[in-house]
Each structure stands twice: as C-alpha cells, then as structure tokens.
Design a protein around this motif. Structure first.
Motif, short mmCIF file in Angstrom:
data_model
loop_
_atom_site.label_atom_id
_atom_site.label_comp_id
_atom_site.label_asym_id
_atom_site.label_seq_id
_atom_site.Cartn_x
_atom_site.Cartn_y
_atom_site.Cartn_z
N GLU A 208 0.82 -1.21 0.00
CA GLU A 208 0.00 0.00 0.00
C GLU A 208 0.85 1.26 0.00
N GLU A 209 1.97 1.25 0.74
CA GLU A 209 2.82 2.44 0.77
C GLU A 209 3.45 2.72 -0.59
N THR A 210 3.75 1.65 -1.34
CA THR A 210 4.28 1.83 -2.69
C THR A 210 3.21 2.38 -3.61
N GLN A 211 2.00 1.87 -3.46
CA GLN A 211 0.89 2.36 -4.27
C GLN A 211 0.62 3.85 -4.01
N LYS A 212 0.79 4.28 -2.75
CA LYS A 212 0.63 5.70 -2.43
C LYS A 212 1.69 6.53 -3.13
N LYS A 213 2.94 6.04 -3.13
CA LYS A 213 4.01 6.77 -3.81
C LYS A 213 3.76 6.81 -5.32
N TRP A 214 3.30 5.71 -5.85
CA TRP A 214 2.97 5.61 -7.28
C TRP A 214 1.90 6.66 -7.64
N ALA A 215 0.89 6.78 -6.79
CA ALA A 215 -0.15 7.78 -7.02
C ALA A 215 0.41 9.19 -6.91
N GLY A 216 1.28 9.41 -5.94
CA GLY A 216 1.87 10.73 -5.74
C GLY A 216 2.73 11.18 -6.90
N LEU A 217 3.27 10.23 -7.65
CA LEU A 217 4.09 10.54 -8.82
C LEU A 217 3.26 10.70 -10.09
N GLY A 218 1.95 10.59 -9.94
CA GLY A 218 1.06 10.74 -11.09
C GLY A 218 0.56 9.43 -11.66
N GLY A 219 0.89 8.32 -11.00
CA GLY A 219 0.43 7.03 -11.47
C GLY A 219 -1.04 6.81 -11.14
N PHE A 220 -1.62 5.80 -11.77
CA PHE A 220 -3.03 5.45 -11.54
C PHE A 220 -3.05 4.15 -10.74
N PRO A 221 -3.08 4.22 -9.42
CA PRO A 221 -2.97 3.03 -8.58
C PRO A 221 -4.20 2.13 -8.69
N LYS B 262 -7.16 -0.62 -3.55
CA LYS B 262 -8.51 -0.14 -3.24
C LYS B 262 -8.48 1.04 -2.27
N ASN B 263 -7.68 0.94 -1.22
CA ASN B 263 -7.63 2.00 -0.22
C ASN B 263 -7.06 3.30 -0.80
N VAL B 264 -6.02 3.16 -1.61
CA VAL B 264 -5.38 4.35 -2.19
C VAL B 264 -6.29 5.00 -3.22
N LEU B 265 -6.89 4.18 -4.08
CA LEU B 265 -7.71 4.70 -5.17
C LEU B 265 -8.94 5.45 -4.67
N THR B 266 -9.45 5.07 -3.51
CA THR B 266 -10.66 5.71 -2.98
C THR B 266 -10.35 6.71 -1.86
N SER B 267 -9.09 6.91 -1.55
CA SER B 267 -8.72 7.81 -0.47
C SER B 267 -8.97 9.27 -0.82
N ALA B 268 -9.25 10.08 0.18
CA ALA B 268 -9.45 11.52 -0.04
C ALA B 268 -8.18 12.15 -0.60
N GLU B 269 -7.03 11.66 -0.17
CA GLU B 269 -5.76 12.20 -0.66
C GLU B 269 -5.64 12.02 -2.17
N PHE B 270 -5.98 10.84 -2.67
CA PHE B 270 -5.91 10.60 -4.11
C PHE B 270 -7.00 11.36 -4.85
N VAL B 271 -8.23 11.26 -4.38
CA VAL B 271 -9.37 11.87 -5.07
C VAL B 271 -9.19 13.37 -5.24
N ASN B 272 -8.57 14.02 -4.24
CA ASN B 272 -8.44 15.48 -4.26
C ASN B 272 -7.13 15.98 -4.86
N SER B 273 -6.25 15.09 -5.28
CA SER B 273 -4.93 15.50 -5.73
C SER B 273 -4.87 15.87 -7.21
N SER B 274 -5.93 15.64 -7.96
CA SER B 274 -5.98 15.99 -9.37
C SER B 274 -7.41 16.32 -9.75
N SER B 275 -7.56 17.16 -10.76
CA SER B 275 -8.91 17.56 -11.17
C SER B 275 -9.71 16.42 -11.75
N PHE B 276 -9.05 15.33 -12.17
CA PHE B 276 -9.85 14.21 -12.71
C PHE B 276 -9.81 12.95 -11.86
#
Length: 373
Positions: free
Chosen positions: A278-291, A294-308
């Motif tokens: 999960e921690e790797t998936q969070k970093k992947w998302a932070g770099l602009g990846g599409f994780p 499940k927890n990362v993809l639905t997290s408020a941090e991910f949802v709010n980090s990009s307009s799409f």
C-alpha cells in the motif's frame, strides 16, 4: 500499442526473455496464459490477499483468466477507464446557460444521463463558429472505436455474449441496436472528417477549442489537466447512468506479468511484492500514477490531488472489458472494421452491423472449438 504488441508477441513466440516483466493489455491474458508465455501467480496472489487489497474490477480485468476462475497471471499495474472532460467556461457562461434552459427545459450542468450528453453535444455544435459538441474516439487502429462504443453499449443494456461464448441474440439484441444507433447520433456532433479519430486526436481537438466535450481514457487526458497544454478550465466526470440503472466504463489500463522464459523470476516476484504494498501504491499515485490498490484509489488524498481523480476513482468501480480470450485480436479486428464502417455510411443499419459482427464472432469461436460439447 499495436507496435508494442507486435514486438512483444514476436519475442514471446520465439521464447525470448528480452524482458523479465511485461506490461500488457487485459486482452492478452488469454493468449499469453494458454501459450505458456506468462507464469501462473495464483498462489502468490492469494498468499498476499491481493484479491481484496486491489480494486475488484482491476484484479478481474488485468489479472484473471479464464474469467471467474480465480486464476491469476498478472498484478494490476495501472488502472484506467474511459470518462469525460468538459469545458467549464462554456458550462458556467450565463448566456449559454440561459439559451440551454430555453431550448431543453433544464439546467446546463454536468450530465447525469446519456440523453443529457446528447443534448449538450447537440447544443454546442456550431459549425459557423468552428466548435462542435463532442470528440469521440473512432479510429479503426487497434481497439479505438470498439472501446469508444463500449461505454454506450454496456450502459444502454448491450452485452457481447454469454459465459458459453454464444453471441447471436445478445450482441445484436434490441438494446444493443439502440445503443449503436445512439453512438451514431452522438457522432453527428463531432468535427468534420472525424471518421478516424485517435485517442490523441480528441485531446488535441479539445485543446484547440474545437469541442465542448471529449470522451477518452483518463490516461490520455492527462494533458488536459495542465495549463501549459490546455488553455481551458476543464472539468471531468464519469459515464452517467443508463436507462436501466447501469453504469459502465470501458476498461483500460494494464497488468504486469512475469515472462515464463525469464531467468530472473525470483527478482521479478520481489519487484511485484514491493509494488503491491500500500505504501508503494501511495508513492505511485503521488508521482502521477493510476494506482489499483482499493484504499489508495478511494482515499481523499488521491481523489483530491488531481482535477480528474474523482472521476477516475468513480469510473474504476464500473469497469467492463472486451473478450480476453486468445482469439481476441481476431474478434477485435472484426468489430473495429464493422463499427467504423457503420459510422461513416448512410447505407448500413445498426442491426445489420451487429448481425454481421455476431455472425463473424461466432465463426471465430466455432473454429476455435468453443462450442464442442
């Protein structure tokens, strides 16, 4: 991707391990598992509980073959789905809102039905001003027009076939025919000479101010989030609900598989072990990846980090895929040819088109031995 596929398949056919890991389309699973090109990682997946930590549609779409078998040949790598981008400046313009309300009897807003998408596309089609309602993906190359149609097809009640690979009466059902007719209705509101539009063509049309809406994979729409490439304030939304209460999006993205001919299988497994954390998936998302976690993809941090990201996260819950069988390329070639021909012709009906695809698809399945008792 067609060139990438050709190179990869050539190496695999010759049992070359030019790569230890392969990032491949979901459709490749059937052929690559049947022919022994991928390693079966079912036990590894179950030991790490990846079936529950990854978003359900991604483990089914990118990893499992045959469907429903709980056998896995890949780890979900990049999640993706088809959704929408729209020009916010047009949607909030008071004059546009007033004119839309007068014409259609309801507010101009992010659409919640396919009927509303059609109305918006019609409303903004103004050839005299060089703007059109919608940019659809219609190219005959690889999977483009088939993926573009899938969103409407599935959402409006269509389906490809049953679990026994029977197609006739399903693919060409009344609901399927109406879905294809709707696809062509939307196509009327695309720019001129739009009969072979690629994924990148739709994005360029949006950036150039030629279309009010665009339907595409989110991965292709990343440039629309950047002010240096897109001059318009842009919003994004997931496919709306269909008339029967269903929401579907064409599955994109890819899984990552271990090549059977690799001499570094242990190292490849260690990489996958690290990647699914999960921690790797969070970093992947932070770099602009599409994780795909499940927890990362639905997290408020991910949802709010990009307009799409909110639209992407919503779309990942409604994924549906093309056939993942070894014969997928033959099936895809048929649908690509027939769907594009229908869009550009005034002499072919939706029913004739789907009848033709159904007939040819069943011939492929029959020749491959799917209908043996």
């Amino acid at each position: 991707i067609a060139k990438w596929q050709s190179g990869v398949f050539g190496d695999l056919a010759n049992k070359k391990a030019t790569s230890d890991l392969i990032i491949g389309d979901s459709q490749w699973l059937g052929m690559c598992s049947r022919r022994g090109h991928y390693i079966d990682i079912t036990g590894w997946v179950k030991e790490r509980d990846i079936e529950t930590t990854m978003f359900p549609a991604t483990i089914k779409g990118y990893s499992e073959y045959p469907k429903g078998s709980d056998r896995y040949w890949a780890v979900p790598l990049e999640g993706d789905a088809i959704g929408w981008a729209y020009r916010k400046d047009l949607f909030i313009d008071p004059a546009e809102k007033k004119a839309f309300l007068e014409r259609y009897g309801h507010e101009l807003k992010v659409p919640v039905s396919w009927k509303e998408i059609n109305e918006i596309a019609e409303f903004f089609t103004r050839p005299d001003k060089g703007i059109y309602g919608v940019g659809l993906i219609t190219s005959e190359e690889y999977d483009t027009v088939t993926m573009g149609f899938e969103n409407i097809f599935f959402s409006l009640g269509g389906d490809y076939g049953d679990e026994k690979y029977r197609v006739k009466g399903i693919l060409n059902s009344e609901k399927s025919v109406k879905a294809l007719e709707f696809f062509k209705e939307l196509y009327k509101f695309t720019p001129p000479n739009w009969d072979n539009a690629s994924y990148s063509d739709t994005v360029r049309a949006f950036e150039d101010g030629k279309v009010a809406l665009v339907n595409n994979y989110f991965a292709h729409m990343v440039p629309l989030t950047k002010k240096d490439t897109n001059p318009f304030e842009t919003g994004f939304f997931a496919n709306p609900v269909g008339p029967y209460g269903d929401k579907y999006a064409a599955l994109g993205g890819m899984g990552i598989s271990i090549v059977a001919y690799s001499k570094k299988k242990d190292a490849a497994l260690k990489f996958l072990d690290w990647f699914v954390k999960e921690e790797t998936q969070k970093k992947w998302a932070g770099l602009g990846g599409f994780p795909c976690n499940k927890n990362v993809l639905t997290s408020a941090e991910f949802v709010n980090s990009s307009s799409f990201n909110k639209a992407l996260s919503d779309s990942m819950a409604m994924l549906k895929d093309f056939w993942a069988v070894p014969e997928y390329d033959q099936l895809l070639s048929i649908s690509q040819k027939e769907l594009r021909a229908y869009l550009v012709s005034d002499d072919i009906t939706a029913k004739d088109t789907l009848d033709q695809i159904a007939d040819e698809w069943e011939k492929v399945f029959e020749y491959a031995g799917y209908y043996k008792e």
